[in-house]
Design a protein around this motif. Sequence first.
Motif, short mmCIF file in Angstrom:
data_model
loop_
_atom_site.label_atom_id
_atom_site.label_comp_id
_atom_site.label_asym_id
_atom_site.label_seq_id
_atom_site.Cartn_x
_atom_site.Cartn_y
_atom_site.Cartn_z
N GLY A 109 22.94 -11.55 -45.86
CA GLY A 109 24.09 -11.64 -46.98
C GLY A 109 23.79 -11.12 -48.24
O GLY A 109 22.72 -11.14 -48.74
N VAL A 140 18.74 -26.57 -48.94
CA VAL A 140 18.77 -25.95 -50.24
C VAL A 140 19.72 -26.55 -51.25
O VAL A 140 19.60 -26.32 -52.57
N GLY A 141 20.84 -27.17 -50.64
CA GLY A 141 21.91 -27.82 -51.46
C GLY A 141 21.28 -28.67 -52.54
O GLY A 141 21.62 -28.35 -53.85
N LEU A 161 21.08 -6.83 -35.94
CA LEU A 161 20.80 -7.70 -36.88
C LEU A 161 19.71 -8.74 -36.23
O LEU A 161 18.80 -9.24 -36.89
N ILE A 168 25.82 -14.03 -55.78
CA ILE A 168 25.37 -15.34 -56.12
C ILE A 168 24.02 -15.93 -55.24
O ILE A 168 23.27 -16.48 -55.80
N VAL A 169 23.85 -15.30 -54.11
CA VAL A 169 22.67 -15.73 -53.19
C VAL A 169 21.98 -14.40 -52.99
O VAL A 169 20.84 -14.32 -53.24
N GLY A 183 27.63 -17.82 -44.58
CA GLY A 183 28.88 -18.53 -44.37
C GLY A 183 29.80 -18.37 -42.99
O GLY A 183 30.69 -18.59 -42.88
N ARG A 184 28.66 -18.57 -42.06
CA ARG A 184 29.30 -18.46 -40.74
C ARG A 184 28.25 -19.64 -39.88
O ARG A 184 27.19 -19.43 -39.66
N ILE A 188 26.39 -23.68 -45.96
CA ILE A 188 27.13 -24.80 -46.08
C ILE A 188 28.41 -24.68 -45.37
O ILE A 188 29.48 -24.08 -45.84
N ARG A 195 27.82 -4.94 -42.00
CA ARG A 195 27.67 -3.73 -41.41
C ARG A 195 26.53 -3.52 -40.60
O ARG A 195 26.03 -2.28 -40.43
P1 NDP Z 1 29.84 -14.69 -49.54
O1 NDP Z 1 30.95 -14.83 -48.61
O2 NDP Z 1 29.81 -14.18 -50.86
O3 NDP Z 1 28.83 -13.55 -48.77
C1 NDP Z 1 28.45 -13.62 -47.35
C2 NDP Z 1 27.67 -12.44 -46.94
O4 NDP Z 1 27.45 -12.45 -45.68
C3 NDP Z 1 28.11 -11.13 -47.11
O5 NDP Z 1 27.21 -10.12 -48.07
C4 NDP Z 1 28.67 -10.85 -45.90
O6 NDP Z 1 28.57 -9.38 -45.72
C5 NDP Z 1 27.66 -11.14 -45.10
N1 NDP Z 1 28.21 -11.65 -43.47
C6 NDP Z 1 29.24 -11.93 -43.31
N2 NDP Z 1 29.40 -11.95 -41.94
C7 NDP Z 1 28.18 -11.60 -41.54
C8 NDP Z 1 27.73 -10.96 -40.30
N3 NDP Z 1 28.51 -11.57 -39.08
N4 NDP Z 1 26.65 -10.59 -39.93
C9 NDP Z 1 25.83 -10.37 -41.23
N5 NDP Z 1 26.25 -10.47 -42.34
C10 NDP Z 1 27.40 -11.02 -42.63
O7 NDP Z 1 29.03 -15.99 -49.41
P2 NDP Z 1 27.97 -16.74 -50.42
O8 NDP Z 1 26.67 -15.92 -50.55
O9 NDP Z 1 28.74 -17.16 -51.58
O10 NDP Z 1 27.57 -17.99 -49.45
C11 NDP Z 1 26.86 -17.91 -48.31
C12 NDP Z 1 26.63 -19.37 -47.80
O11 NDP Z 1 25.76 -19.96 -48.49
C13 NDP Z 1 28.21 -20.07 -47.52
O12 NDP Z 1 27.98 -20.78 -46.57
C14 NDP Z 1 28.01 -21.02 -48.81
O13 NDP Z 1 28.82 -22.01 -48.58
C15 NDP Z 1 26.77 -21.26 -49.09
N6 NDP Z 1 26.22 -21.53 -50.53
C16 NDP Z 1 25.56 -22.35 -50.65
C17 NDP Z 1 25.16 -22.95 -51.77
C18 NDP Z 1 24.16 -24.08 -51.74
O14 NDP Z 1 24.03 -24.72 -52.81
N7 NDP Z 1 23.35 -24.23 -50.78
C19 NDP Z 1 25.51 -22.08 -52.86
C20 NDP Z 1 26.15 -21.28 -52.56
C21 NDP Z 1 26.61 -20.47 -51.25
P3 NDP Z 1 29.73 -8.30 -46.57
O15 NDP Z 1 29.14 -8.24 -47.88
O16 NDP Z 1 29.27 -6.95 -45.77
O17 NDP Z 1 30.97 -8.65 -46.64
#
Ligand code: NDP
Length: 299
Positions: free
Chosen positions: A168, A272-273, A198, A172-173, A213-214, A234, A194
């Motif tokens: 990711g 982490v939450g 992986l 933010i993260v 986020g998957r 989450i 991309r």
């Molecule tokens: P984003 O959607 O902003 O980023 C997701 C990242 O994952 C992107 O960089 C994306 O790549 C990458 N990605 C998506 N699909 C794949 C895949 N199949 N293989 C590899 N990489 C992939 O999400 P956030 O960073 O905001 O959040 C991520 C997760 O963390 C979510 O589940 C969110 O709910 C959770 N979260 C939890 C928090 C907490 O307090 N615990 C706080 C913030 C978020 P690309 O850049 O190429 O699109």
Amino acid sequence: MAKLIDGKLLAEDVISTVKSETEKLVAATKVTPGIAVVIVGEDPASQVYVASKGRKAKECGFHSVQHTLAETATEQELLALIDELNNDPAIHGILVQLPLPKHIDESLVIQAINPDKDVDGFHYINVGKLGAGDAASAFVPCTPAGAMIMIERQHGHDLSGLTAVVIGRSNIVGKPMFNLLLSANATVTVAHSRTKNLEDLARSADILVAAVGRPQMVKGDWVKPGATVIDVGINRIPAPEKGEGKTRLVGDVDFDSAEKVAGAITPVPGGVGPMTIAMLMANTLVAACRAAKVPAPKF
Ligand code: NDP
């Protein structure tokens, strides 16, 4: 079986330091840390997050205010409120709950926050400081800051010789997590949608952070035996076993298979939450200490 990294317990630890340091700050300077949480609209999930931030701030002994603007509020109205809070000496931390309605430019609003009050760590000044290796004077985004404390509890402050993979690359993260790990001397790779192979890449990591986020994407056979696995995800998925229409929270890691291989792992929920909100309180206390010109505690 992996050791469970208990986010609730660690977060309580952080909160108890925040409480005691707040008492000391108030006694020494009469400055009470103040946090303003701004929410636009009535998204139910955002309302829940904002309410829990307010409760936690009060528990820490902070002055806490919430500003709720209507869904139809204009960008100008929101910018005027930010300006007011920037100039309010009782407020040390400003948090704008995201996402904002589509008619408001999120970036414009975040960049309008005084960087010294940017406890979310999203202002470019703070992003730049972290990127330049000056995490000590930056505000670091709360989720990766919390995840980093969890990693330090397993491996100490110096990650020399360890390989880390962050899945990711969000602002933010993923990106701040990369910078924190690099600053601690880990050898870090950031993967994203991309990235090829992986699974092989993930298997090379002594420290694996999933922020995708998957739901349950990272399986046990992606994990290097003995690795530390930090699951930021989450995700809400259907849980028919709990009854019709019921759901449950899961991370980006398939916990059941990963815990058999990992050395240490964070659960979801309860990982982490809770650390995220604790670090928001820690950042607000640090902002107040800086405003009062006294040394800030380290977390
Ligand atoms: P984003 O959607 O902003 O980023 C997701 C990242 O994952 C992107 O960089 C994306 O790549 C990458 N990605 C998506 N699909 C794949 C895949 N199949 N293989 C590899 N990489 C992939 O999400 P956030 O960073 O905001 O959040 C991520 C997760 O963390 C979510 O589940 C969110 O709910 C959770 N979260 C939890 C928090 C907490 O307090 N615990 C706080 C913030 C978020 P690309 O850049 O190429 O699109």
